[in-house]
Write an enzyme that holds these catalytic residues in place. Structure first.
Site, PDB file in Angstrom:
ATOM      1  N   LYS C  16       0.849  -1.195   0.000  1.00  0.00           N
ATOM      2  CA  LYS C  16       0.000   0.000   0.000  1.00  0.00           C
ATOM      3  C   LYS C  16       0.879   1.237   0.000  1.00  0.00           C
ATOM      4  O   LYS C  16       1.870   1.297   0.728  1.00  0.00           O
ATOM      5  CB  LYS C  16      -0.878  -0.005   1.266  1.00  0.00           C
ATOM      6  CG  LYS C  16      -2.104   0.896   1.191  1.00  0.00           C
ATOM      7  CD  LYS C  16      -3.262   0.213   0.489  1.00  0.00           C
ATOM      8  CE  LYS C  16      -4.594   0.929   0.614  1.00  0.00           C
ATOM      9  NZ  LYS C  16      -5.650   0.192  -0.134  1.00  0.00           N
ATOM     10  N   THR C  76      -4.754  -4.890   1.173  1.00  0.00           N
ATOM     11  CA  THR C  76      -3.937  -3.693   1.392  1.00  0.00           C
ATOM     12  C   THR C  76      -4.712  -2.653   2.194  1.00  0.00           C
ATOM     13  O   THR C  76      -4.118  -1.823   2.880  1.00  0.00           O
ATOM     14  CB  THR C  76      -3.449  -3.096   0.054  1.00  0.00           C
ATOM     15  OG1 THR C  76      -4.569  -2.656  -0.707  1.00  0.00           O
ATOM     16  CG2 THR C  76      -2.661  -4.133  -0.743  1.00  0.00           C
TER      17      THR C  76
END
Lengths: 327, 327, 327, 327
Positions: C16, C76
């Site tokens: 991320k 994520t």
């Protein structure tokens, strides 16, 4: 007195970035292999634009740092001139070929250079139409500067005792942004106390894609033998086409499938590497009377990403698996 | 105690920007007038994206500024919800129509609002191809997010004693970037002690264009009567086509000619206004043996610009002049 | 069936980016070593902002790519939650420490993760003043969001048979932009047919600097032992100070000297690496009557750059050389 | 044949943007009025940077558009030279003064120009420190290029039968970004079916501010009489200081209060106009054991904004109200 002994493991290079060079009437690219997913068959190269970055290494440059001795320093302004003038004398058709041509010329010209690394970002132009009489035809004069996806190439050539050697070469498609409005799920992932994302069986998947590829034989990248050349436009069209035909369970799986298809279409490639990002919208209105439509909005800044390499070995395994399944 | 007397000439409004709203399966735009310069015949609106800005005025908001009294303040977060939800209930086909629909709804809902000004920037998506069997056809699922030229619309509606009135309306094409590789001159301009630019009888002219237009009847902009609607795609194609067929003596003259053509094709328009920029490259290599090509590079940051309005009155004068010349 | 054999050399990780996290009233950083070039003595951490990127590796994730099997996939979105919540429980004072804390927590929590790589970009805030009575004092409430230079840290922790190990750690100052108005030359460089740059014995040198450093003991980077911690603010001040006192013959030599000074002030560091850019202006008016001033303008886009690592070994050589010279 | 009759209401002007000009050793600004909220007392102008935009109008330019007749056209490249060279001969100390000097010079030089509009964006540089012996002092050589808030000025001068007249003049502070970590509420606003925002009695308010001001006498803006000049640095400091001392019920009220203070400190000003944006973070962790701290994150893209003008009339009313309240 500077000695070479303290050089190991040190990063040391210098160069020039944002060297924009535009060439009109470069030799057209013709004769590429045509694939089912793409209408691409060549580039007329009436306008050829590239943004070059050059980085030069060599142990003799150490004294320029430590002693401020500029006697071996090729000014980066001169490097810019060198690159731009060589675009005038380049007689090939591709960014990959141009970079190789320039890198070799640098090493030929300047003995203090030991490694030359070049990156070239395509400055893309799209065709427009003009009227000839009352007929609309493709203009050979007016082009639209595009700020969408573009090709990139990179090369590193090193001076060795055996002569100049290509030690790195890649081609890449950058900043492709694709949305598939339905037919995408994301379910079955880990759920725990940090999970707030709901499962979604039908989301509009919005991905950013960088797709890079390398050739088993780096020379195939140059484009002088166009049948072996893989165009970024073709890779883009494969990505669109595979996305269109796939019910995606995740971006991970989507990029694997795109990579397999690219490698199947172009067996001269060694591998394909993806840098993908997830920019899927948030739903705002889920039910609209008498419509299949929905309303979405931009998500918060955090974005998921994936980096993944697919190889010809993966293709073999995929083919074997498919055969086994069909038995 | 706040009085209204000190209000005159003061700027006072508030609102929300970057309200992104994406709608799937909006009603398609069909039935527009087809013109020779363009293949455009409609939009399927499978993905419709717009970035809205809303600005609200009204004398009763003064106390929110001076006294911090929020009792009449519609939170801008609520405005965002209002806009996004109305995209779910909008049953037209254009940004212009959507903005009018939302603006009227704001005034209907909140009596303290006296003026509503909305701007909508298209978030453009381009078609891609996918394979159906072995045939490549346009995908109805996968779209490419474009970062090139896009449409913009603006509207201002005011509450008057006669009811709601449209007091401003425009449509616009923004950020079109076009290069014409030859057939452009710039000569005969003022030469004095501040002039260092040489005359150039054949330069590669690189222009950025914003092109705005207004309708004689603002209602024609909404798109519910598609034959009266002018699509940004058509204006773009006219600009490309006129550029292609013109030996330009200057950007000034080029935009005049584009404006005349737009107004000829679309007599329902009142005027066309250009914001153009000149980003023409600098020449680096002028002569390449056995080639018509040249090498250019990016200029320094300063850019020339022009702002110019062409009106239907200009069309009449142009027609008259042409007649006189041909006599 | 996916096997692990085809994994070698493949890039495979996911994560991320743009995970913004702001914390108020983080524990202040106090007790750092004070150096002559800088007034920096700590950070009150009333507002602590960081933009985190996390990348996760592990061979078990292969099936998520090849088979679309999400059963081991930590979404994520959950990673984002994980990072932001851990900023709430972090009881240290630095970005470096926070990244280490989060990386270890990821590996503790999720056995399928083998490597965790985290990057954190400071979101910098500057103090402002407010009046207390009639006295202007530093506000403890209002801060200015700065878009100038900022700190960055990176860490990579791997799960090994010996347990978790830090395999990469660095700290960095990014995007510092400094102009020295005179006292800079660039002469004596290679002149040949590609050289158009004149020698310049007194140019206004405008540099962009990224300065990274690593510690001999990575634990010193964490800041829990503040006397061993090197603050980005101090590195910035050293760069300004060395630039101020040096007649520069080139950027190459300038960054070498800055690196030597940083390593002298902070012997706990292993090396310092520079990424510098040259954005020196072009002269327009060289002579102004009755003034030492000149007029300059922005150059064309191409910029020179240097990448160079200075090590403690270089410091030893520099000291030896200085001794020899003084004998 | 072009006539002037079709000119009315048409927009028609042209010019040059991004004309960067840097001047070393411009005359320092000294002798400004010092106010309690600010330590500002002048600018040494060792580096003075400005990005100028010029727009030129005049009815005689019509033939350049309609007929492509360049005979009266001053090339925008020449305008760039004109501006840059005049920075060499300018003997004042401010952007406002420089713009007036250039605008008047354009009208003096070129009779076909009827209106000259100039905008100048400060390119800001901040002081750094260097060592003199062992003492850290402000460097007179090295400056940091800042990308934070900056000053802007604008002027429009028209040729009239009475001679040149200033018809517009403003000064502005742009892109100031301030966060106040607590002491801000937003409650009592309209709640209805579009409201999802909760009331918040103590939020960390993050605002972007553009603050513009005009003088009752435009000549006071020039800076030749420094006691009448208002520096952008002072306006910035007032904004910080008022924010620090105010429990804000809304941005609307905050900007009103800043405006009142600016006008009180500088009675020579006519009005102050704000363009504010709300970029307040979203809360993620509200309760941290043994800490007053919280964790926040970046919001979605939509941002609220306000535009509001405060006048000297408002100051009078505020003073009257305060008197009445105290009675």
């Amino acid at each position: 007195r500077v000695t070479m002994t303290n050089q190991s493991n040190r990063q040391m290079y210098y160069g020039k970035g944002d060297v924009f060079a535009y060439r009109t009437y470069l030799k057209p690219l013709k004769g590429v292999k045509v694939i089912p997913e793409s209408e691409f068959s060549g580039r007329n190269n009436i306008v050829f634009g590239v943004n070059v970055k050059v980085a030069i290494g060599g142990s003799q440059f150490l004294s320029s740092f430590i002693e401020g001795d500029n006697s071996l320093v090729v000014a980066t302004d001169s490097m810019k001139n060198f690159i731009q003038r060589h675009l005038g004398s380049y007689d090939g058709s591709t960014i990959e070929g141009f970079l190789k041509y320039v890198a070799e010329a640098f090493l030929d010209k300047y003995p203090q250079m030991e490694t030359v690394q070049l990156t070239g970002d395509e400055v893309p132009f799209e065709a427009t139409n003009g009227m000839v009489g009352n007929t609309l035809t493709e203009s050979k004069l007016v082009y639209k500067r595009s700020r969408n996806e573009y090709a990139q190439a990179g090369i590193k050539i090193e001076r060795t005792v055996q002569g100049q050697q290509i030690t790195e070469q890649y081609s890449k498609l950058k900043d492709l942004q694709l949305i598939k409005v339905e037919g995408n799920s994301f379910v079955g992932f880990v759920r725990d106390e940090y999970t707030t994302l709901p499962e979604d069986s039908n989301r509009p998947l919005f991905v950013y894609l960088n797709i890079g590829w390398t050739y088993t034989q780096p020379e195939d990248a140059i484009g002088d033998a166009p049948l072996s050349y893989v165009a970024a436009e073709q890779v883009k069209d494969i990505a669109c086409s595979v996305f269109n035909e796939t019910e995606t369970p995740s971006i991970q799986n989507l990029i694997y499938l795109i990579g397999i298809r690219v490698l199947e279409r172009f067996p001269q490639l060694k591998d394909v590497t993806f840098e993908s990002q997830n920019h899927t919208w948030d739903a705002v209105v889920e039910d609209i009377p008498n419509s299949d439509g929905k309303v979405y909005t931009e998500p918060k800044p955090p974005f998921g990403f994936q980096v993944f390499t697919v190889t010809q070995e993966d293709v073999k395994i995929a083919v074997t698996s498919a055969l086994e399944e069909s038995n």
